[in-house]
Design a protein around this motif. Structure first.
Motif, PDB file in Angstrom:
ATOM      1  N   ALA A 254      58.918 -70.445 -17.780  1.00 19.11           N
ATOM      2  CA  ALA A 254      58.114 -70.511 -16.559  1.00 19.11           C
ATOM      3  C   ALA A 254      56.927 -71.445 -16.698  1.00 19.11           C
ATOM      4  N   ALA A 255      56.715 -71.996 -17.881  1.00 11.86           N
ATOM      5  CA  ALA A 255      55.606 -72.927 -18.099  1.00 11.86           C
ATOM      6  C   ALA A 255      56.032 -73.988 -19.105  1.00 11.86           C
ATOM      7  N   GLN A 256      55.371 -75.117 -19.070  1.00  8.65           N
ATOM      8  CA  GLN A 256      55.708 -76.231 -19.961  1.00  8.65           C
ATOM      9  C   GLN A 256      54.446 -77.014 -20.311  1.00  8.65           C
ATOM     10  N   GLN A 257      54.379 -77.473 -21.546  1.00  7.09           N
ATOM     11  CA  GLN A 257      53.277 -78.330 -21.981  1.00  7.09           C
ATOM     12  C   GLN A 257      53.686 -79.782 -21.738  1.00  7.09           C
ATOM     13  N   GLU A 258      52.969 -80.474 -20.864  1.00  7.06           N
ATOM     14  CA  GLU A 258      53.332 -81.833 -20.471  1.00  7.06           C
ATOM     15  C   GLU A 258      52.274 -82.815 -20.959  1.00  7.06           C
TER      16      GLU A 258
ATOM     17  N   GLN B 294      50.450 -86.322 -21.242  1.00 13.24           N
ATOM     18  CA  GLN B 294      50.227 -87.427 -20.331  1.00 13.24           C
ATOM     19  C   GLN B 294      50.035 -88.739 -21.105  1.00 13.24           C
ATOM     20  N   LYS B 295      50.166 -89.858 -20.393  1.00 10.48           N
ATOM     21  CA  LYS B 295      50.059 -91.168 -21.037  1.00 10.48           C
ATOM     22  C   LYS B 295      48.689 -91.382 -21.676  1.00 10.48           C
ATOM     23  N   ASP B 296      47.657 -90.762 -21.104  1.00 14.20           N
ATOM     24  CA  ASP B 296      46.309 -90.947 -21.654  1.00 14.20           C
ATOM     25  C   ASP B 296      46.028 -90.003 -22.829  1.00 14.20           C
ATOM     26  N   GLY B 297      47.043 -89.227 -23.247  1.00 12.41           N
ATOM     27  CA  GLY B 297      46.886 -88.328 -24.388  1.00 12.41           C
ATOM     28  C   GLY B 297      46.476 -86.919 -24.015  1.00 12.41           C
ATOM     29  N   SER B 298      46.141 -86.708 -22.756  1.00 13.76           N
ATOM     30  CA  SER B 298      45.770 -85.364 -22.325  1.00 13.76           C
ATOM     31  C   SER B 298      47.030 -84.516 -22.115  1.00 13.76           C
ATOM     32  N   MET B 299      46.827 -83.209 -21.917  1.00 18.54           N
ATOM     33  CA  MET B 299      47.947 -82.301 -21.713  1.00 18.54           C
ATOM     34  C   MET B 299      47.738 -81.491 -20.435  1.00 18.54           C
ATOM     35  N   ILE B 300      48.824 -81.363 -19.670  1.00 21.35           N
ATOM     36  CA  ILE B 300      48.836 -80.440 -18.540  1.00 21.35           C
ATOM     37  C   ILE B 300      49.694 -79.248 -18.935  1.00 21.35           C
ATOM     38  N   LEU B 301      49.115 -78.055 -18.847  1.00 19.58           N
ATOM     39  CA  LEU B 301      49.883 -76.831 -19.033  1.00 19.58           C
ATOM     40  C   LEU B 301      50.356 -76.432 -17.636  1.00 19.58           C
ATOM     41  N   HIS B 302      51.611 -76.781 -17.364  1.00 19.62           N
ATOM     42  CA  HIS B 302      52.168 -76.619 -16.024  1.00 19.62           C
ATOM     43  C   HIS B 302      52.888 -75.279 -15.930  1.00 19.62           C
ATOM     44  N   VAL B 303      52.396 -74.411 -15.046  1.00 19.67           N
ATOM     45  CA  VAL B 303      52.990 -73.092 -14.842  1.00 19.67           C
ATOM     46  C   VAL B 303      53.792 -73.136 -13.542  1.00 19.67           C
TER      47      VAL B 303
END
Length: 322
Positions: free
Chosen positions: A42-46, A48-57
């Motif tokens: 139900a969630a994924q660690q994504e 990003q190109k700039d090195g940051s991370m989105i924890l997408h739920v």
């Protein structure tokens, strides 16, 4: 979509701690869907190109559970628990997918023993959480057909590994296991219990203990395949588990800690035949050497050097055993 979800205090503190120690910005993004079920996909660690991370739920059912679950995976990474990699290919995409899926499932279930225990210590898993988790399996995983030969059902091993994760979720709280799972999946539940017993034969309280449990469960799963008339999967040579070494082992010659195995698998990085570093003690791949070729003389030079020097040379992460 929500980027600032309300979380209970223990999850807020966990998020703050991870943000302070993780080498990139972490943003939480929550979709509007709420199924009433909990699933570990139900969630994924994504990244990003700039090195940051989105924890997408993707499913906001029990946000405290799902977000803390992902954060605790990150915390295990920061604490040096073994990482899993898939550095080689059999050149058969279907077989690659099968080995990868079963390897990931076993690796995650073992990790969830640590994560779930921490969530329970912090009061994150409630009775409502348990019921949503139960629905996440009972509502989604098809029941076994009565009197059917489960070994001929392609969903049989999916059931086994899903129930293994269910057993890990209810670790030390077996009284809360739903009776419906035994009724819906009697054969799969039996094999899941066997794998769970293998996985938990010794306490998992350190990176070394986690790696040992995963390797032993790989072996038992492959033995199970053989017993049911299937070809065992080469988890030992296909799945890389990063090393967990004692201080003494890092100072030994590479040959005293690892064997170099020449294989017919292809290294995904070099596109050439893969050379694998196999642990002498457990016979599990620790990493694939990022080399296109390896002569006998070159191999001997690697064997002669200290293990720590080779790991540093090839930028292989490892943990020190307590």
């Amino acid at each position: 979509m929500n980027t600032d979800p309300e979380l209970i205090q223990p999850v807020q503190e966990l998020l703050k701690n991870i943000r302070e120690h993780f080498p990139a910005q972490i943003t939480i993004q929550v979709d509007d869907q709420a199924s009433g079920r909990i699933s570990h996909d139900a969630a994924q660690q994504e990244m990003q190109k700039d090195g940051s991370m989105i924890l997408h739920v993707y499913d906001q059912t029990d946000l405290n559970y799902t977000i803390s679950h992902e954060l605790l995976h990150l915390e295990m990474y920061l604490k040096g628990f073994p990482a899993m990699g898939l550095p080689v290919t059999t050149s058969d995409p279907h077989l690659d997918d099968q080995i990868a899926a079963t390897g990931v499932a076993i690796y995650n279930s073992a990790s969830h023993l640590i994560i779930g225990a921490e969530q329970r210590r912090n009061g994150i898993i409630t009775k409502e959480t348990e019921q949503a988790f139960i629905r996440g399996i009972s509502d989604v995983v098809p029941a076994e057909e009565p009197n059917a030969d489960q070994g001929d059902d392609p969903r049989f091993f999916y059931r086994v590994l899903t129930l293994l994760d269910g057993l890990a979720f209810f670790a030390d709280h077996e009284d809360s296991l739903p009776a419906e799972w035994l009724q819906m999946y009697p054969e799969a539940f039996k094999y899941a219990q066997r794998l769970y017993a293998t996985m938990t034969a010794k306490v998992i309280d350190s990176p070394f203990a986690l790696r040992r449990a995963i390797v032993k469960t790989f072996r038992d799963f492959d033995a199970m395949l053989d017993e049911l008339g299937y070809m065992p999967m080469p988890h030992d040579q296909f799945v890389a588990l990063s090393p967990v070494l004692s201080e003494r082992q890092t100072k030994l010659e590479f040959r005293q800690v690892f064997d170099i195995l020449h294989t017919d698998y292809l290294n995904r990085e070099t596109k050439e035949k893969a050379f694998l570093a196999i642990g002498k003690s457990d016979r599990q791949m620790a990493f694939a050497l990022p080399l296109k070729e390896l002569s006998q003389d070159a191999a001997l030079k690697i064997y002669d050097q200290k293990a720590a020097d080779i790991l540093k040379q090839f930028q292989i992460g490892y943990a020190l055993r307590n």
